[in-house]
Design an enzyme around this catalytic site. Structure first.
Site, PDB file in Angstrom:
ATOM      1  N   THR A   1      -4.983   6.225  -1.494  1.00  0.00           N
ATOM      2  CA  THR A   1      -4.177   5.065  -1.137  1.00  0.00           C
ATOM      3  C   THR A   1      -4.283   4.024  -2.236  1.00  0.00           C
ATOM      4  O   THR A   1      -5.384   3.621  -2.618  1.00  0.00           O
ATOM      5  CB  THR A   1      -4.617   4.449   0.200  1.00  0.00           C
ATOM      6  OG1 THR A   1      -4.440   5.417   1.237  1.00  0.00           O
ATOM      7  CG2 THR A   1      -3.784   3.213   0.539  1.00  0.00           C
ATOM      8  N   GLY A   2      -3.129   3.624  -2.749  1.00  0.00           N
ATOM      9  CA  GLY A   2      -3.063   2.522  -3.696  1.00  0.00           C
ATOM     10  C   GLY A   2      -2.816   1.230  -2.937  1.00  0.00           C
ATOM     11  O   GLY A   2      -2.024   1.205  -1.985  1.00  0.00           O
TER      12      GLY A   2
ATOM     13  N   ALA B   1       0.840  -1.204   0.000  1.00  0.00           N
ATOM     14  CA  ALA B   1       0.000   0.000   0.000  1.00  0.00           C
ATOM     15  C   ALA B   1       0.869   1.246   0.000  1.00  0.00           C
ATOM     16  O   ALA B   1       1.988   1.248   0.522  1.00  0.00           O
ATOM     17  CB  ALA B   1      -0.927   0.012   1.209  1.00  0.00           C
ATOM     18  N   ASP B   2       0.333   2.297  -0.594  1.00  0.00           N
ATOM     19  CA  ASP B   2       1.025   3.583  -0.585  1.00  0.00           C
ATOM     20  C   ASP B   2      -0.012   4.697  -0.578  1.00  0.00           C
ATOM     21  O   ASP B   2      -1.003   4.624  -1.308  1.00  0.00           O
ATOM     22  CB  ASP B   2       1.933   3.741  -1.810  1.00  0.00           C
ATOM     23  CG  ASP B   2       2.755   5.013  -1.733  1.00  0.00           C
ATOM     24  OD1 ASP B   2       3.705   5.051  -0.926  1.00  0.00           O
ATOM     25  OD2 ASP B   2       2.442   5.978  -2.456  1.00  0.00           O
ATOM     26  N   THR B   3       0.235   5.715   0.247  1.00  0.00           N
ATOM     27  CA  THR B   3      -0.712   6.815   0.398  1.00  0.00           C
ATOM     28  C   THR B   3      -0.066   8.131  -0.017  1.00  0.00           C
ATOM     29  O   THR B   3       1.092   8.395   0.318  1.00  0.00           O
ATOM     30  CB  THR B   3      -1.197   6.918   1.860  1.00  0.00           C
ATOM     31  OG1 THR B   3      -1.819   5.696   2.243  1.00  0.00           O
ATOM     32  CG2 THR B   3      -2.197   8.057   2.031  1.00  0.00           C
TER      33      THR B   3
END
Length: 199
Positions: free
Chosen positions: A109-110, A73-75
């Site tokens: 978020t991905g 995850a990345d935000t």
């Protein structure tokens, strides 16, 4: 509600917030930070950029754990045309918060799911509006040290949640992991199942 899975899960993140949110699924999982270079070349939409970095994290861990299902995850935070990641120092954190003051911004978020024959990613967006912030409020929050490891320079689950006038969308997404959408996705992919009965 109890869930069960036949798979081994790994959360590719060092974030204690993501770990806490993911643990609500109440399934066994490990934590293994990807420690990748998050600088990405090229032009991307904020959603595609978050997905790209989430994919890089998940792939890095999946490659060394081929039998596991890996969640990356990345935000990021978008305000106007600017993307705000984690501030590099206190001065940059103050600049971020001054930009966000009194305005609506988008927290994206991905999430990437890799393993068990699955390669899938999505992005979740939440709108957040801040109250007008005084320099005193900004300085006091930044001096607490809380802002430096968070996209946009703030964490809605900490004292800076007091800056938030309203949100539209998933609160957990702002914290760092849209667990409701991830739960529904894992169910659809049959990576987790709802236990039948009352045991």
């Amino acid at each position: 509600m109890k869930l069960h899975t036949k798979h081994s899960f790994i959360l590719a993140s060092e974030s204690p917030r993501r770990k806490e949110i993911f643990s609500r699924l109440n399934i066994p999982f490990g934590v293994q930070p990807a420690n990748i270079d998050e600088k990405v070349e090229g032009s991307y939409t904020p959603e595609d950029l978050a997905i790209k970095i989430a994919n890089l994290k998940a792939i890095a861990i999946a490659e060394i754990n081929p039998d596991a299902v890996v969640i990356g995850a990345d935000t990021t935070v978008r305000i106007g045309k600017l993307l705000l990641s984690k501030p590099t120092n206190k001065e940059e954190a103050k600049q971020f918060l001054k930009l966000l003051s009194g305005r609506v911004h988008n927290v994206i978020t991905g999430v990437s799911i890799r393993g068990a024959g699955i390669s899938l990613a999505f992005a979740e967006s939440t709108l957040v509006k801040f109250y007008e912030l005084s320099d005193e409020q900004i300085d006091a929050y930044v001096e607490s040290g809380d802002s430096l490891d968070k996209a946009g320079g703030y964490g809605i689950q900490t004292m800076s949640g007091l800056f938030v006038e309203k949100i539209q969308g998933d609160y957990n997404n702002v914290v760092g992991l849209p667990i409701s959408r991830l739960f529904q996705t894992l169910l659809q992919l049959q990576l987790i199942e709802i236990s039948k009965g009352v045991n």
